[in-house]
Scaffold this active site. Structure first.
Site, PDB file in Angstrom:
ATOM      1  N   TYR A 164       3.753   0.292   4.844  1.00  0.00           N
ATOM      2  CA  TYR A 164       4.304  -0.848   5.596  1.00  0.00           C
ATOM      3  C   TYR A 164       3.494  -2.127   5.497  1.00  0.00           C
ATOM      4  O   TYR A 164       3.364  -2.872   6.459  1.00  0.00           O
ATOM      5  CB  TYR A 164       4.507  -0.468   7.066  1.00  0.00           C
ATOM      6  CG  TYR A 164       5.025   0.935   7.265  1.00  0.00           C
ATOM      7  CD1 TYR A 164       6.318   1.282   6.854  1.00  0.00           C
ATOM      8  CD2 TYR A 164       4.230   1.926   7.835  1.00  0.00           C
ATOM      9  CE1 TYR A 164       6.791   2.581   7.011  1.00  0.00           C
ATOM     10  CE2 TYR A 164       4.697   3.225   7.989  1.00  0.00           C
ATOM     11  CZ  TYR A 164       5.983   3.551   7.573  1.00  0.00           C
ATOM     12  OH  TYR A 164       6.451   4.831   7.725  1.00  0.00           O
ATOM     13  N   HIS A 165       2.976  -2.437   4.292  1.00  0.00           N
ATOM     14  CA  HIS A 165       2.159  -3.637   4.110  1.00  0.00           C
ATOM     15  C   HIS A 165       2.661  -4.518   2.965  1.00  0.00           C
ATOM     16  O   HIS A 165       1.865  -4.936   2.117  1.00  0.00           O
ATOM     17  CB  HIS A 165       0.697  -3.247   3.853  1.00  0.00           C
ATOM     18  CG  HIS A 165       0.069  -2.457   4.946  1.00  0.00           C
ATOM     19  ND1 HIS A 165      -1.015  -1.620   4.743  1.00  0.00           N
ATOM     20  CD2 HIS A 165       0.370  -2.364   6.268  1.00  0.00           C
ATOM     21  CE1 HIS A 165      -1.351  -1.052   5.897  1.00  0.00           C
ATOM     22  NE2 HIS A 165      -0.522  -1.490   6.834  1.00  0.00           N
ATOM     23  N   PRO A 166       3.953  -4.843   2.901  1.00  0.00           N
ATOM     24  CA  PRO A 166       4.428  -5.707   1.802  1.00  0.00           C
ATOM     25  C   PRO A 166       3.807  -7.092   1.888  1.00  0.00           C
ATOM     26  O   PRO A 166       3.630  -7.643   2.976  1.00  0.00           O
ATOM     27  CB  PRO A 166       5.944  -5.751   2.012  1.00  0.00           C
ATOM     28  CG  PRO A 166       6.139  -5.438   3.458  1.00  0.00           C
ATOM     29  CD  PRO A 166       5.043  -4.480   3.817  1.00  0.00           C
ATOM     30  N   HIS A 171       0.854  -1.189   0.000  1.00  0.00           N
ATOM     31  CA  HIS A 171       0.000   0.000   0.000  1.00  0.00           C
ATOM     32  C   HIS A 171       0.890   1.240   0.000  1.00  0.00           C
ATOM     33  O   HIS A 171       1.764   1.383   0.850  1.00  0.00           O
ATOM     34  CB  HIS A 171      -0.913   0.004   1.235  1.00  0.00           C
ATOM     35  CG  HIS A 171      -1.971  -1.046   1.190  1.00  0.00           C
ATOM     36  ND1 HIS A 171      -2.357  -1.769   2.306  1.00  0.00           N
ATOM     37  CD2 HIS A 171      -2.726  -1.512   0.170  1.00  0.00           C
ATOM     38  CE1 HIS A 171      -3.318  -2.620   1.962  1.00  0.00           C
ATOM     39  NE2 HIS A 171      -3.552  -2.473   0.672  1.00  0.00           N
TER      40      HIS A 171
END
Length: 541
Positions: free
Chosen positions: A472-474, A298
């Site tokens: 911070y959503h890999p 994101h």
């Protein structure tokens, strides 16, 4: 829960993050099996890991974070984007913004349609509920008594109240539960906290399991590769305090390193795209081209405003007296700014004409920061962060070298499609409209970012490219699917390798429409049940 590394265990879990803690704790509930959990980082003893606002201190910490960086991003003017990831017990759940968001029901139904049998919303809901200790009590969609505390905010800032009013003023619904029947609307987030303290995956799952003699948690254990016997995962190679060690897995190895570390370890072990492995000088054990592909994240842009409201945290942190009062409020009542998550109020909205469900998410913050996002502005401020929920852009994780200590190369490939660019532009413009409502404009003195110079869509896009970054959503790099090209099948078993599963955000075929911590824990819970079911089948055979 000793820390001495045994020679073998029934199950070896790699990575004590959101999913790994859940997997290890649930498997160790059976006293007849032994479980070893390996974590490259140290124990979670730093006090900032347990205070909610501590993410401001730990996210870029030299030892508590991996402090990763993307490679130069072609659609961001060649900028490299910082990617902090947790490096301690609890993984990124120990340094994240604490928001409890599951995503949309349709996200999981879409997974099922992609061939992930058993992963529709009705299939995963029991695992969300089992993990949850919902402060509001049990319901058809929520659980009570689970390991993960989910609580209402203890500090409801008046600026955040005005943000919610602003959304309602624009015709968006009020929503007091983003994890309820519908996600769309504005309201306050719930957080993974209990009595004002952070509830990381380590606090939730490992702390209650400490007394189990069959669970060994080993910190400072850097996994360097899989021990393979032909096409079977027989254990894990690791380095600890300068020594090279091996632990054998009698039954299974379960990778829970996350969207960067899990594909990295697979490729170091010879499992991945054959041409890339050969280029790195790594012997190909199994050609699995999708490993490290399908990377999603994101992408966010932050609108910042100077405000005339003393409720801004910028004001309270400027003096030693203000800081002392904040500390006293937390110490005495577990309330105040030290309990603030990375988003107090939130909004899920649709900005593209074809979107049937929300396509952007806002995180409202009662403070504003410099470009580095580490220092608060010297004036009262607030932030409206907007991110696109379902990016079309896909990136890759590749090896930099065959050295296990070398960090993987991250190619996020942000804003690679017109849809992604359009969604971010429209989302940012919605942020400005929110700030211009009667509810919110009464506090606003000046738009700091992007500023009045952003008028045309080209202006907005230039600002987004210049300042935007990860939220911070890999995910997605060990894609789950029913097709032979997927990395893991719907049972999370790595295709072509026996005794090996992956359970973390890397298995998501498409990133969920929201924060990824709660879904990663759900994946860990579901994986543990799958492993237990497979063990029963072996016994019955």
């Amino acid at each position: 829960m000793a820390e001495v590394l045994p020679l073998s265990a029934d199950y070896v879990v790699v990575g004590a993050g959101s999913a790994g803690c859940a997997v290890a704790a649930r498997l160790s509930e059976d006293p007849s099996v032994t479980v070893v959990l390996l974590e490259a980082g140290g124990r979670d003893r730093n006090p900032w890991l347990h205070v909610p606002i501590g993410y401001a201190k730990t996210m870029y910490h030299p030892t508590l974070s991996w402090n990763l960086m993307t490679e130069p991003e072609p659609n961001l003017g060649g900028r490299r984007v910082p990617w902090p990831r947790g490096r301690t017990l609890g993984g990124s759940s120990a340094i994240n913004g604490l928001l409890y968001v599951r995503g949309q029901h349709a996200d999981y139904d879409h997974w099922r349609q992609l061939g992930c049998t058993g992963w529709g919303f009705e299939d995963v809901l029991p695992y969300f509920k089992r993990s949850e200790d919902q402060e509001r009590g049990a319901s058809a969609l929520h659980g009570k008594g689970g390991p993960l505390a989910v609580s209402d905010l203890r500090d409801r800032n008046p600026l955040a109240e005005s943000f919610i009013e602003a959304a309602v003023e624009l015709g968006l619904p009020r929503n007091d539960d983003f994890n309820g029947a519908e996600q769309e609307g504005a309201g306050f987030y719930q957080t993974t906290s209990r009595n004002g303290w952070r509830c990381s995956a380590a606090t939730a799952y490992l702390k209650p399991a400490r007394g189990r003699p069959n669970l060994t948690v080993v910190t400072d254990a850097h996994s360097t590769g899989l021990l393979l016997e032909g096409r079977r995962a027989a254990g894990v190679k690791l380095e600890r305090h300068g020594a090279k060690l091996t632990i054998k897995a009698v039954r299974e190895v379960i990778l829970c390193g996350g969207a960067i570390a899990s594909p990295h370890l697979l490729m170091l072990s010879g499992i991945g795209p054959a041409a890339h492995l050969q280029e790195m000088g790594i012997a190909v054990v199994h050609d699995l081209p999708s490993v490290g592909r399908n990377l999603q994240d994101h992408f966010q842009a932050r609108l910042a405003y100077r405000v005339n409201q003393k409720a801004s945290m910028n004001t309270r942190t400027r003096t030693w007296w203000g800081k002392a009062l904040m500390g006293a409020e937390f110490a005495l009542r577990r309330t105040g700014p030290l309990t603030v998550s990375a988003g107090t109020a939130g909004l899920f909205a649709r900005v593209l004409p074809g979107s049937a469900t929300p396509d952007v998410q806002f995180h409202f913050l009662p403070f504003s920061t410099s470009a580095t996002m580490l220092e608060l502005h010297p004036f009262p401020g607030m932030t409206l962060s907007v991110c696109q929920l379902r990016p079309e852009s896909r990136g890759t994780i590749t090896l930099a070298s065959p050295d296990p200590r070398a960090k993987a190369l991250i190619h996020a490939n942000y804003l690679a499609t017109e849809t992604d660019r359009r969604c971010m532009i429209e989302g940012a413009k919605l942020g400005r409209r929110l700030a211009q409502t009667a509810a919110l404009s009464r506090w606003v003195e000046e738009e700091i970012a992007p500023g009045p110079g952003a008028v045309s869509d080209e202006d907005w896009l230039e600002w987004i490219r210049r300042t935007g970054g990860t939220i911070y959503h890999p995910s997605g790099t060990c894609r789950m699917g029913g097709d032979p090209a997927s990395v893991v099948d719907p049972e999370l078993r790595v295709r072509g390798i026996e005794g090996l599963r992956v359970a973390d955000a890397s298995i998501m075929p498409t990133v969920v429409s929201g924060n990824t911590n709660a879904p990663a824990i759900m994946i860990g819970e579901k994986c543990a049940d799958m492993v237990k079911a497979a063990a029963k089948q072996r016994l019955a055979a």
